[in-house]
Design an enzyme around this catalytic site. Structure first.
Site, PDB file in Angstrom:
ATOM      1  N   HIS A  89      -8.033  -9.756  20.989  1.00 42.60           N
ATOM      2  CA  HIS A  89      -7.886  -9.030  22.262  1.00 42.60           C
ATOM      3  C   HIS A  89      -6.697  -9.566  23.059  1.00 42.60           C
ATOM      4  O   HIS A  89      -5.893  -8.808  23.588  1.00 42.60           O
ATOM      5  CB  HIS A  89      -9.154  -9.179  23.125  1.00 42.60           C
ATOM      6  CG  HIS A  89     -10.278  -8.285  22.717  1.00 42.60           C
ATOM      7  ND1 HIS A  89     -11.572  -8.455  23.142  1.00 42.60           N
ATOM      8  CD2 HIS A  89     -10.327  -7.197  21.917  1.00 42.60           C
ATOM      9  CE1 HIS A  89     -12.360  -7.519  22.642  1.00 42.60           C
ATOM     10  NE2 HIS A  89     -11.620  -6.734  21.891  1.00 42.60           N
ATOM     11  N   TYR A  99     -12.508  -3.495  30.550  1.00 44.41           N
ATOM     12  CA  TYR A  99     -13.929  -3.613  30.173  1.00 44.41           C
ATOM     13  C   TYR A  99     -14.841  -2.565  30.823  1.00 44.41           C
ATOM     14  O   TYR A  99     -15.700  -1.992  30.145  1.00 44.41           O
ATOM     15  CB  TYR A  99     -14.434  -5.048  30.421  1.00 44.41           C
ATOM     16  CG  TYR A  99     -14.010  -5.947  29.272  1.00 44.41           C
ATOM     17  CD1 TYR A  99     -14.853  -6.132  28.170  1.00 44.41           C
ATOM     18  CD2 TYR A  99     -12.764  -6.545  29.248  1.00 44.41           C
ATOM     19  CE1 TYR A  99     -14.454  -6.917  27.103  1.00 44.41           C
ATOM     20  CE2 TYR A  99     -12.355  -7.329  28.184  1.00 44.41           C
ATOM     21  CZ  TYR A  99     -13.206  -7.509  27.110  1.00 44.41           C
ATOM     22  OH  TYR A  99     -12.815  -8.262  26.038  1.00 44.41           O
ATOM     23  N   GLU A 141     -11.152 -14.814  27.413  1.00 48.20           N
ATOM     24  CA  GLU A 141      -9.789 -14.258  27.276  1.00 48.20           C
ATOM     25  C   GLU A 141      -8.879 -14.742  28.405  1.00 48.20           C
ATOM     26  O   GLU A 141      -7.706 -15.040  28.171  1.00 48.20           O
ATOM     27  CB  GLU A 141      -9.853 -12.722  27.200  1.00 48.20           C
ATOM     28  CG  GLU A 141     -10.307 -12.290  25.810  1.00 48.20           C
ATOM     29  CD  GLU A 141     -10.908 -10.893  25.732  1.00 48.20           C
ATOM     30  OE1 GLU A 141     -10.649 -10.073  26.626  1.00 48.20           O
ATOM     31  OE2 GLU A 141     -11.644 -10.627  24.763  1.00 48.20           O
ATOM     32  N   TYR A 194      -0.984 -15.770  14.231  1.00 47.77           N
ATOM     33  CA  TYR A 194      -0.252 -14.505  14.119  1.00 47.77           C
ATOM     34  C   TYR A 194       0.284 -14.075  15.477  1.00 47.77           C
ATOM     35  O   TYR A 194      -0.145 -14.587  16.510  1.00 47.77           O
ATOM     36  CB  TYR A 194      -1.165 -13.402  13.557  1.00 47.77           C
ATOM     37  CG  TYR A 194      -2.438 -13.177  14.364  1.00 47.77           C
ATOM     38  CD1 TYR A 194      -2.433 -12.400  15.514  1.00 47.77           C
ATOM     39  CD2 TYR A 194      -3.644 -13.760  13.976  1.00 47.77           C
ATOM     40  CE1 TYR A 194      -3.589 -12.206  16.261  1.00 47.77           C
ATOM     41  CE2 TYR A 194      -4.809 -13.580  14.722  1.00 47.77           C
ATOM     42  CZ  TYR A 194      -4.774 -12.810  15.859  1.00 47.77           C
ATOM     43  OH  TYR A 194      -5.921 -12.630  16.603  1.00 47.77           O
ATOM     44  N   ARG A 210       0.529  -4.044  15.744  1.00 46.44           N
ATOM     45  CA  ARG A 210       0.031  -4.635  14.492  1.00 46.44           C
ATOM     46  C   ARG A 210       0.229  -6.136  14.526  1.00 46.44           C
ATOM     47  O   ARG A 210       1.229  -6.615  15.084  1.00 46.44           O
ATOM     48  CB  ARG A 210       0.798  -4.104  13.262  1.00 46.44           C
ATOM     49  CG  ARG A 210       0.691  -2.603  13.014  1.00 46.44           C
ATOM     50  CD  ARG A 210      -0.690  -2.170  12.516  1.00 46.44           C
ATOM     51  NE  ARG A 210      -0.699  -0.748  12.189  1.00 46.44           N
ATOM     52  CZ  ARG A 210      -0.921   0.252  13.057  1.00 46.44           C
ATOM     53  NH1 ARG A 210      -1.186  -0.014  14.330  1.00 46.44           N
ATOM     54  NH2 ARG A 210      -0.909   1.507  12.651  1.00 46.44           N
ATOM     55  N   GLN A 211      -0.678  -6.863  13.869  1.00 48.12           N
ATOM     56  CA  GLN A 211      -0.564  -8.314  13.807  1.00 48.12           C
ATOM     57  C   GLN A 211       0.217  -8.730  12.560  1.00 48.12           C
ATOM     58  O   GLN A 211       0.064  -8.108  11.497  1.00 48.12           O
ATOM     59  CB  GLN A 211      -1.963  -8.962  13.715  1.00 48.12           C
ATOM     60  CG  GLN A 211      -2.749  -8.948  15.008  1.00 48.12           C
ATOM     61  CD  GLN A 211      -3.238  -7.574  15.397  1.00 48.12           C
ATOM     62  OE1 GLN A 211      -3.794  -6.852  14.577  1.00 48.12           O
ATOM     63  NE2 GLN A 211      -3.031  -7.206  16.644  1.00 48.12           N
ATOM     64  N   GLY A 280      -1.165 -11.463  -2.908  1.00 48.97           N
ATOM     65  CA  GLY A 280      -0.140 -10.597  -2.325  1.00 48.97           C
ATOM     66  C   GLY A 280       0.433 -11.160  -1.034  1.00 48.97           C
ATOM     67  O   GLY A 280       0.719 -12.356  -0.928  1.00 48.97           O
ATOM     68  N   GLY A 282      -0.967 -11.847   1.538  1.00 47.42           N
ATOM     69  CA  GLY A 282      -1.919 -12.781   2.165  1.00 47.42           C
ATOM     70  C   GLY A 282      -1.436 -14.210   2.156  1.00 47.42           C
ATOM     71  O   GLY A 282      -2.072 -15.085   2.744  1.00 47.42           O
ATOM     72  N   PRO A 285       0.196 -16.777   6.066  1.00 46.87           N
ATOM     73  CA  PRO A 285      -0.264 -17.926   6.872  1.00 46.87           C
ATOM     74  C   PRO A 285      -0.277 -19.227   6.075  1.00 46.87           C
ATOM     75  O   PRO A 285      -0.089 -20.304   6.629  1.00 46.87           O
ATOM     76  CB  PRO A 285      -1.689 -17.523   7.297  1.00 46.87           C
ATOM     77  CG  PRO A 285      -2.103 -16.423   6.378  1.00 46.87           C
ATOM     78  CD  PRO A 285      -0.857 -15.752   5.902  1.00 46.87           C
ATOM     79  N   PRO A 404      -9.481  -5.409  10.675  1.00 48.36           N
ATOM     80  CA  PRO A 404     -10.698  -5.791  11.385  1.00 48.36           C
ATOM     81  C   PRO A 404     -11.599  -6.601  10.452  1.00 48.36           C
ATOM     82  O   PRO A 404     -11.696  -6.298   9.263  1.00 48.36           O
ATOM     83  CB  PRO A 404     -11.359  -4.445  11.727  1.00 48.36           C
ATOM     84  CG  PRO A 404     -10.270  -3.439  11.633  1.00 48.36           C
ATOM     85  CD  PRO A 404      -9.300  -3.953  10.614  1.00 48.36           C
TER      86      PRO A 404
END
Ligand SMILES: Cc1cc2nc3c(=O)[nH]c(=O)nc-3n(C[C@H](O)[C@H](O)[C@H](O)COP(=O)(O)OP(=O)(O)OC[C@H]3O[C@@H](n4cnc5c(N)ncnc54)[C@H](O)[C@@H]3O)c2cc1C
Ligand code: HEM
Length: 410
Positions: A89, A99, A141, A194, A210-211, A280, A282, A285, A404
């Protein structure tokens, strides 16, 4: 964590209606998103439209609200899960003022789907419970926003970065080197974190967020992200942002990103051996984590295991090899699902096929390690199952979803 207290009657109503709501979960959240986006189309700048179409995000939000409601009188037990979502978030710019909009439309959707069964008493109880859950998210947050902004080189919201270099790493993966346009300092990050890219694409009505994991170590004067191009496959459209970055963004262009976030990070206080398992793209990180360990001249054993389709898809091979070759504590293993004729000849991989438990057991002395994995969902499920079969404790298994968070059970 302090939460507002709900009276016992409200708690009873919530707990007894969770199963009813969960049963209608998908219908309620689908309706919720329809109504919310009709009344607040500006939120389409934040939400991922493709996840919406695939129903992934609906399930994630609904499941979390129902789980939280189930634990409404002991919300502190959910804090780790809340923090993981809160990172996402924060990275997306979700704010306290959003919210009440979500809460209002969730209640409208419950009323709409359940009809008369949703009495005023039930709706009021859910309104109160949502308020308590939302307050927990908002306060976690807020702390994250403060921390990201107050760090040296940190910032709030989106900041403009110049693409200083664009490097092809394989047929499908390209790296982008980013430096702040304001020439200010760059906040450090924890390897594994990220950033969120805001893509403003000509001809598109909305921005797309996008992350992307940071794929270099934190000690540089740039951030590097490495993006896999999601090509069109028959009737499935190409990925919006990855195609845009590959095809329309060039060196010298500006993009906006948020400050680094995420809780998939190197557990540096542990002195156990480390095993990286990636499929791939992935591995992004993991490269950051590997480079960080290399910089510190780690004396713990580090095993880097990577699965790619073949050498044409395989990125960072030379980069990883040169890091590992510099250290007597690091080793590197590659598996190719479909090696090319050239790969067969060059023998540039250790295994043909998938990463599986027998292969892991032939590489590693035992299961005493911290395991990190990331990759396509089937790869992640297979890794999770293999590690569980090998009796690796849950707290030594660390993973990141490139979407997600979903289930790793088959
Ligand atoms: C924490 C995190 C870190 C990440 N790190 C990286 C990283 O380092 N590198 C990286 O490359 N990615 C990374 N990702 C994934 C990245 O955020 C994007 O999801 C990815 O680039 C795809 O985005 P897109 O806009 O190109 O595709 P989207 O447009 O979002 O589409 C997603 C996928 O669905 C397919 N699709 C589109 N429409 C449909 C449809 N109607 N039905 C079925 N399928 C459809 C597309 O072809 C594509 O494969 C990360 C994600 C997260 C959450
Ligand atoms: C208590 C209320 C909320 C709960 C329980 C909740 C829960 C979740 C969960 C579980 C995810 C998936 C995290 C992951 O990637 O693994 C998520 C993502 C997300 N949430 Fe929330 N959320 C809430 C409120 C909000 C609000 C108020 C907004 C903004 C209007 C918002 C916007 C988003 C967006 C944009 C994503 C990213 C995923 C996507 O776009 O597909 N959420 N949330």
């Amino acid at each position: 964590m302090t939460t507002k207290l709900l009276d016992s009657k409200t708690i009873d109503i919530i707990k007894s209606t969770v199963p009813v709501l969960a049963e209608h979960g998908k219908a309620i959240t689908t309706r919720f998103y329809q109504m919310m986006f009709t009344n607040h189309p500006e939120l389409l700048h934040i939400f991922n439209h493709v996840n919406q179409k695939q129903g992934k995000q609906q399930q994630a939000l609904a499941n979390t609200v129902y789980t939280a409601a189930q634990y409404i009188d002991q919300l502190e037990t959910l804090l780790p899960a809340v923090k993981q979502i809160a990172h996402k978030h924060r990275s997306l710019g979700v704010k306290a003022e959003h919210y009440p909009i979500v809460g209002e439309h969730l209640l409208l959707a419950i009323k709409d789907v359940l009809g008369d069964a949703a009495t005023d008493e039930i709706i009021n109880a859910w309104g109160e419970a949502y308020g308590v859950i939302a307050d927990v998210f908002i306060s976690v947050e807020q702390e994250m926003y403060n921390e990201a902004a107050q760090k040296p080189g940190g910032w709030d919201g989106f900041r403009e970065f110049i693409i200083t270099k664009k490097i092809e790493e394989s047929d499908v993966i390209t790296s982008f080197y980013l430096k702040p346009k304001d020439e200010g300092n760059l906040s450090s990050f924890q390897p594994g974190q990220y950033i969120t890219v805001k893509a403003v694409i000509p001809g598109e009505d909305y921005t797309h967020l996008r992350q992307y994991s940071l794929s270099d170590s934190p000690d540089k004067d740039y951030y590097r992200i490495s993006v896999k191009r999601e090509d069109r496959k028959e009737e499935i459209p190409a990925g919006i942002v990855s195609t845009f970055l590959h095809q329309q963004v060039s060196e010298g262009d500006t993009i906006e990103i948020t400050a680094p976030a995420g809780d998939f990070i190197l557990q540096e206080k542990e002195k156990r051996p480390v095993v990286f398992l990636s499929g791939g793209v992935g591995q992004t990180p993991m490269i950051s984590m590997l480079k960080t360990l290399a910089k510190k001249n780690t004396t713990t054993d580090v095993t880097y295991i990577h699965a790619a389709i073949n050498s044409s898809h395989h990125a960072f091979d030379e980069e990883i090899r040169s890091i590992v070759n510099e250290s007597e504590h690091m080793s590197y293993y590659v598996s190719y699902e479909q090696p090319t004729a050239k790969d067969h000849q060059a023998k540039n991989y250790k295994k043909e096929g998938y990463v599986d438990l027998p292969w892991l057991q032939s590489i590693l002395k035992n299961n005493d390690a911290d395991f990190y994995f990331c990759g396509p969902v089937p790869f992640m499920k297979a890794m999770n199952q293999a590690l569980k079969e090998w009796n690796v404790a849950d707290d030594r298994i660390h993973f990141e979803f490139f979407g997600p968070k979903g289930s790793l059970e088959n």
